[in-house]
Design an enzyme around this catalytic site. Structure first.
Site, PDB file in Angstrom:
ATOM      1  N   LYS A 100      -8.976 -13.174   3.832  1.00 40.51           N
ATOM      2  CA  LYS A 100      -8.068 -12.060   3.532  1.00 40.51           C
ATOM      3  C   LYS A 100      -7.249 -12.505   2.329  1.00 40.51           C
ATOM      4  O   LYS A 100      -6.162 -13.075   2.475  1.00 40.51           O
ATOM      5  CB  LYS A 100      -7.205 -11.735   4.754  1.00 40.51           C
TER       6      LYS A 100
HETATM    7  N1  PMP Z   1     -10.791  -4.790   6.974  1.00 34.41           N
HETATM    8  C1  PMP Z   1      -9.904  -4.932   5.972  1.00 34.41           C
HETATM    9  C2  PMP Z   1     -10.402  -4.955   4.573  1.00 34.41           C
HETATM   10  C3  PMP Z   1      -8.538  -5.060   6.259  1.00 34.41           C
HETATM   11  O1  PMP Z   1      -7.648  -5.202   5.258  1.00 34.41           O
HETATM   12  C4  PMP Z   1      -8.104  -5.005   7.603  1.00 34.41           C
HETATM   13  C5  PMP Z   1      -6.643  -5.120   7.917  1.00 34.41           C
HETATM   14  N2  PMP Z   1      -6.228  -6.460   8.015  1.00 34.41           N
HETATM   15  C6  PMP Z   1      -9.064  -4.857   8.614  1.00 34.41           C
HETATM   16  C7  PMP Z   1     -10.401  -4.752   8.258  1.00 34.41           C
HETATM   17  C8  PMP Z   1      -8.669  -4.840  10.058  1.00 34.41           C
HETATM   18  O2  PMP Z   1      -8.276  -6.120  10.483  1.00 34.41           O
HETATM   19  P1  PMP Z   1      -7.206  -6.318  11.662  1.00 34.41           P
HETATM   20  O3  PMP Z   1      -7.700  -5.518  12.819  1.00 34.41           O
HETATM   21  O4  PMP Z   1      -7.198  -7.777  11.926  1.00 34.41           O
HETATM   22  O5  PMP Z   1      -5.908  -5.802  11.135  1.00 34.41           O
END
Ligand code: PMP
Length: 303
Positions: free
Chosen positions: A157
Site C-alpha cells: 500500500k
Molecule cells: N484496494 C485498494 C486499492 C485500497 O486502497 C483498499 C483500501 N485500503 C482496499 C482494496 C481495501 O482494503 P481494506 O479492506 O484493508 O481497507
C-alpha cells in the site's frame, strides 16, 4: 476535512498546523511513501480499532517491499495510534499512519533520504456517500487497468500506487459514477480505486485472486470469513468482465467503503438495482461487530 488538535510525527504529538514537511522531501518527488487506512468505531462497549495488528503489519510489509526500515516497532506504532486517538478525543475516527522518505537527497536513489513516520486522524462518515450502504452505487469499468504484477507491487500500500487509483476515480467521477472498477493486465476484474470487489451469482460468492494486482484488504478477508461462517461458498477466481453484467449481486469492500452494494455497472442494472440479500446478510454481520463490539473473531482492539 475538520482539523484535529494533534498529529503524531516521529514520536511527538504536535499541533495540526505544524505537521509539515520540506518541499525537497523524496516522497514529494517520487511517491515514496507507504500508508494505512484504519477505522476506530464507537461500539456499544466503547471505542475500538478494527484490525489494528493487521494494518500495522501491512504497513511494515509495504515498507519492506520498498526497502524502507521503519524506525519504530509494531508495538510502538500501535501505541502511537491509540495515543493520537485519545489526544484528539475521538470516539470514532479514520486513522492514517504514513511512512515516507524525507530529506537527504533529491535523486531517485531513496537510500540517502531519511525515513519519517506520521499518524493523523479525522472524523469520517460514509466513504462513497450517504445512504449508499442501503441503496448502492453506480460504477463503471475503468479504461485504466491495474498495473501489471511486474510493474508496481499491488500488495504494497504505497503512495505511488494511488496515481493509478486517482486516474480510475477521476474518470468515474467525471462521468457521474461513484467509483471505477479496474481490470488487471489480462483483462480480468481486479478491484476498485480503493476497494475490493465481490460478485454473487446463483448463491455463490466470487472475488478476484490476491495475485490479480489487488490489495488484499482486511474487509475482503472479514467478508470471506463471515460468508463461510454463514454457510456460503466463496471462490477466489478469475472473473471476466461480462460476469459483472449478469451478476445477481455485486459489492465493494474496504475500511472506508465497508460493504457497499453496487446497483449498476456501465449502466447494466445489477439484480434489482438495490442491495441484494447476500450483501445485506454480510453487511449485517460485519456492522454488528463494529456497532455492538461483540467480536467473536478478535478483530477489535478496545482503546
Ligand atoms: N484496494 C485498494 C486499492 C485500497 O486502497 C483498499 C483500501 N485500503 C482496499 C482494496 C481495501 O482494503 P481494506 O479492506 O484493508 O481497507
Amino acid at each position: 476535512m475538520n482539523k484535529t488538535a494533534k498529529i503524531w510525527m516521529n514520536g511527538e504529538l504536535i499541533d495540526w498546523i505544524d505537521a509539515k514537511i520540506h518541499i525537497l522531501s523524496h516522497v514529494v518527488h517520487y511517491g515514496s511513501s507507504t500508508f494505512e487506512g484504519i477505522r476506530c468505531y464507537e461500539t456499544s462497549k466503547g471505542s475500538a480499532v478494527l484490525f489494528l495488528d493487521e494494518h500495522i503489519k501491512r504497513l511494515r510489509d509495504s515498507s519492506k517491499i520498498y526497502r524502507i526500515e521503519i524506525p519504530y516497532s509494531e508495538q510502538e506504532l500501535k501505541d502511537a495510534v491509540i495515543k493520537i486517538i485519545h489526544a484528539n478525543s475521538h470516539k470514532a475516527c479514520y486513522i492514517r499512519p504514513l511512512v515516507y522518505r524525507g530529506q537527504g537527497a533529491v535523486g531517485v536513489n531513496p537510500h540517502r533520504a531519511s525515513v519519517e513516520v506520521a499518524i493523523a486522524t479525522w472524523e469520517w462518515g460514509a466513504y462513497l456517500g450517504d445512504d449508499v450502504l442501503e441503496n448502492g452505487v453506480d460504477v463503471r469499468v475503468s479504461s485504466w487497468n491495474r498495473p501489471a504484477p511486474n510493474t508496481l507491487p499491488a500488495w504494497a500500500k504505497a503512495g505511488g500506487n494511488y496515481l493509478n487509483s486517482q486516474l480510475i476515480k477521476m474518470e468515474a467521477l467525471m462521468d457521474d459514477y461513484a467509483e471505477g472498477l479496474a481490470l488487471d493486465v489480462n483483462g480480468y476484474v481486479s478491484e476498485g480505486s480503493g476497494e475490493n470487489i465481490f460478485v454473487v451469482r446463483d448463491g455463490i460468492i466470487y472475488t478476484p485472486m490476491s495475485a490479480q494486482s489487488i490489495l488484499p484488504g482486511f474487509t475482503r478477508y472479514a467478508v470471506m470469513h463471515i460468508a463461510k461462517e454463514l454457510g456460503y461458498e466463496v471462490r477466489e477466481t478469475l472473473i471476466p468482465r461480462e460476469a459483472l453484467y449478469i451478476a445477481d449481486e455485486v459489492f465493494l469492500t474496504g475500511t472506508a467503503a465497508e460493504i457497499t452494494p453496487v446497483r449498476s455497472i456501465d449502466k447494466y442494472p445489477i439484480g434489482n438495482e438495490k442491495r441484494g440479500p447476500i450483501t445485506e446478510a454480510l453487511q449485517h454481520a460485519y456492522l454488528k461487530i463494529v456497532q455492538t463490539g461483540e467480536d467473536p473473531y478478535n478483530w477489535l482492539t478496545f482503546i
